[in-house]
Design an enzyme around this catalytic site. Structure first.
Site, PDB file in Angstrom:
ATOM      1  N   HIS A 129       5.661   4.760 -14.748  1.00  0.00           N
ATOM      2  CA  HIS A 129       5.138   5.989 -15.349  1.00  0.00           C
ATOM      3  C   HIS A 129       5.883   7.193 -14.816  1.00  0.00           C
ATOM      4  O   HIS A 129       6.382   7.182 -13.693  1.00  0.00           O
ATOM      5  CB  HIS A 129       3.633   6.138 -15.088  1.00  0.00           C
ATOM      6  CG  HIS A 129       3.257   6.127 -13.638  1.00  0.00           C
ATOM      7  ND1 HIS A 129       3.145   4.958 -12.925  1.00  0.00           N
ATOM      8  CD2 HIS A 129       2.993   7.129 -12.761  1.00  0.00           C
ATOM      9  CE1 HIS A 129       2.800   5.242 -11.672  1.00  0.00           C
ATOM     10  NE2 HIS A 129       2.718   6.550 -11.533  1.00  0.00           N
ATOM     11  N   GLY A 146       5.163   6.862  -2.779  1.00  0.00           N
ATOM     12  CA  GLY A 146       3.895   7.377  -3.289  1.00  0.00           C
ATOM     13  C   GLY A 146       3.379   6.677  -4.528  1.00  0.00           C
ATOM     14  O   GLY A 146       2.403   7.126  -5.132  1.00  0.00           O
ATOM     15  N   GLN A 147       4.023   5.572  -4.928  1.00  0.00           N
ATOM     16  CA  GLN A 147       3.528   4.867  -6.124  1.00  0.00           C
ATOM     17  C   GLN A 147       2.218   4.159  -5.812  1.00  0.00           C
ATOM     18  O   GLN A 147       2.123   3.416  -4.826  1.00  0.00           O
ATOM     19  CB  GLN A 147       4.578   3.852  -6.626  1.00  0.00           C
ATOM     20  CG  GLN A 147       4.187   3.237  -7.958  1.00  0.00           C
ATOM     21  CD  GLN A 147       5.255   2.307  -8.539  1.00  0.00           C
ATOM     22  OE1 GLN A 147       6.262   2.012  -7.890  1.00  0.00           O
ATOM     23  NE2 GLN A 147       5.024   1.855  -9.760  1.00  0.00           N
ATOM     24  N   SER A 148       1.206   4.410  -6.641  1.00  0.00           N
ATOM     25  CA  SER A 148      -0.088   3.751  -6.429  1.00  0.00           C
ATOM     26  C   SER A 148      -0.479   2.883  -7.628  1.00  0.00           C
ATOM     27  O   SER A 148      -1.304   1.983  -7.494  1.00  0.00           O
ATOM     28  CB  SER A 148      -1.183   4.789  -6.153  1.00  0.00           C
ATOM     29  OG  SER A 148      -1.326   5.659  -7.252  1.00  0.00           O
ATOM     30  N   ASP A 167      -3.446  13.203 -16.482  1.00  0.00           N
ATOM     31  CA  ASP A 167      -3.733  12.588 -15.186  1.00  0.00           C
ATOM     32  C   ASP A 167      -5.173  12.906 -14.787  1.00  0.00           C
ATOM     33  O   ASP A 167      -5.659  14.023 -14.955  1.00  0.00           O
ATOM     34  CB  ASP A 167      -2.755  13.117 -14.128  1.00  0.00           C
ATOM     35  CG  ASP A 167      -2.758  12.245 -12.879  1.00  0.00           C
ATOM     36  OD1 ASP A 167      -1.753  11.560 -12.637  1.00  0.00           O
ATOM     37  OD2 ASP A 167      -3.782  12.236 -12.141  1.00  0.00           O
ATOM     38  N   ILE A 168      -5.848  11.917 -14.231  1.00  0.00           N
ATOM     39  CA  ILE A 168      -7.261  12.054 -13.872  1.00  0.00           C
ATOM     40  C   ILE A 168      -7.446  12.964 -12.647  1.00  0.00           C
ATOM     41  O   ILE A 168      -8.519  13.520 -12.438  1.00  0.00           O
ATOM     42  CB  ILE A 168      -7.863  10.648 -13.621  1.00  0.00           C
ATOM     43  CG1 ILE A 168      -9.352  10.630 -13.857  1.00  0.00           C
ATOM     44  CG2 ILE A 168      -7.502  10.120 -12.242  1.00  0.00           C
ATOM     45  CD1 ILE A 168      -9.942   9.228 -13.917  1.00  0.00           C
ATOM     46  N   HIS A 208       5.441  11.342 -14.166  1.00  0.00           N
ATOM     47  CA  HIS A 208       4.530  12.484 -14.078  1.00  0.00           C
ATOM     48  C   HIS A 208       5.239  13.686 -14.697  1.00  0.00           C
ATOM     49  O   HIS A 208       6.375  13.985 -14.306  1.00  0.00           O
ATOM     50  CB  HIS A 208       4.228  12.837 -12.621  1.00  0.00           C
ATOM     51  CG  HIS A 208       3.549  11.756 -11.835  1.00  0.00           C
ATOM     52  ND1 HIS A 208       2.199  11.772 -11.551  1.00  0.00           N
ATOM     53  CD2 HIS A 208       4.036  10.630 -11.252  1.00  0.00           C
ATOM     54  CE1 HIS A 208       1.885  10.712 -10.828  1.00  0.00           C
ATOM     55  NE2 HIS A 208       2.983   9.996 -10.632  1.00  0.00           N
TER      56      HIS A 208
HETATM   57  P1  AMP Z   1       1.475   7.226  -8.702  1.00  0.00           P
HETATM   58  O1  AMP Z   1       0.746   7.564  -7.432  1.00  0.00           O
HETATM   59  O2  AMP Z   1       2.830   7.857  -8.818  1.00  0.00           O
HETATM   60  O3  AMP Z   1       1.514   5.729  -8.928  1.00  0.00           O
HETATM   61  O4  AMP Z   1       0.644   7.868  -9.879  1.00  0.00           O
HETATM   62  C1  AMP Z   1      -0.514   7.320 -10.399  1.00  0.00           C
HETATM   63  C2  AMP Z   1      -1.245   8.443 -11.072  1.00  0.00           C
HETATM   64  O5  AMP Z   1      -2.209   7.895 -11.926  1.00  0.00           O
HETATM   65  C3  AMP Z   1      -1.987   9.372 -10.093  1.00  0.00           C
HETATM   66  O6  AMP Z   1      -1.512  10.707 -10.270  1.00  0.00           O
HETATM   67  C4  AMP Z   1      -3.444   9.211 -10.500  1.00  0.00           C
HETATM   68  O7  AMP Z   1      -4.183  10.418 -10.394  1.00  0.00           O
HETATM   69  C5  AMP Z   1      -3.333   8.747 -11.931  1.00  0.00           C
HETATM   70  N1  AMP Z   1      -4.472   7.962 -12.415  1.00  0.00           N
HETATM   71  C6  AMP Z   1      -5.135   6.973 -11.776  1.00  0.00           C
HETATM   72  N2  AMP Z   1      -6.114   6.480 -12.554  1.00  0.00           N
HETATM   73  C7  AMP Z   1      -6.059   7.174 -13.721  1.00  0.00           C
HETATM   74  C8  AMP Z   1      -6.821   7.143 -14.933  1.00  0.00           C
HETATM   75  N3  AMP Z   1      -7.833   6.284 -15.107  1.00  0.00           N
HETATM   76  N4  AMP Z   1      -6.513   8.020 -15.911  1.00  0.00           N
HETATM   77  C9  AMP Z   1      -5.501   8.895 -15.744  1.00  0.00           C
HETATM   78  N5  AMP Z   1      -4.733   8.966 -14.635  1.00  0.00           N
HETATM   79  C10 AMP Z   1      -5.017   8.134 -13.640  1.00  0.00           C
END
Ligand code: AMP
Ligand code: ZN
Length: 115
Positions: free
Chosen positions: A101, A94-96, A31-32, A103
């Site tokens: 996916h 909290g899905q963005s 995760d970034i 975690h």
């Molecule tokens: P969610 O908020 O559950 O949808 O999780 C999305 C996750 O993707 C968050 O924890 C972000 O930090 C992660 N994320 C977003 N962009 C990237 C990226 N380019 N590489 C790796 N992780 C990312």
């Protein structure tokens, strides 16, 4: 595959990622913005919006995904380690990124209930 989806772009290699596991169906990468010392994102390569978007025919894929999570944790942390697996489904949860996916979080103590 979805042209504009961030995680589909990672699958295609258009956006760089730090891969920790890959096979024909799944990809796992760091995760970034890590929320724990170990924070890995595990995705099916096939685009599915969220857990709400899965179909009966995805049952083998979903089972495979959980087995791979268990294998990754055993490799990284050893047997009987502590870790948390989360999938946020929908904006209010909290899905963005709207590509299914999971975690994988480890390396610190977690509290319950989550925020
Ligand atoms: P969610 O908020 O559950 O949808 O999780 C999305 C996750 O993707 C968050 O924890 C972000 O930090 C992660 N994320 C977003 N962009 C990237 C990226 N380019 N590489 C790796 N992780 C990312
Ligand atoms: Zn996607």
């Amino acid at each position: 595959m979805n042209k504009d989806c961030l995680f589909c772009r990672i699958v295609r290699g258009e956006v760089p990622s730090q891969k920790v596991f890959e096979n024909k169906e799944l990809l796992a990468f760091k995760d970034i913005n890590p929320q724990a010392p170990i924070h890995i994102i595990i995705i099916p390569k096939k685009h599915i919006n969220s857990l709400s978007g899965v179909e009966k025919k995805d049952d083998v894929l979903l089972g495979h995904l959980q087995l791979v999570i268990s294998e990754i944790t055993e490799k990284m942390l050893g047997k009987n380690s502590s870790y948390r697996v989360v999938t946020n489904c929908g904006e209010e949860a909290g899905q963005s990124v709207f590509h299914l996916h999971y975690h994988l979080l480890a390396g610190r103590r977690f509290t319950w209930p989550p925020g």
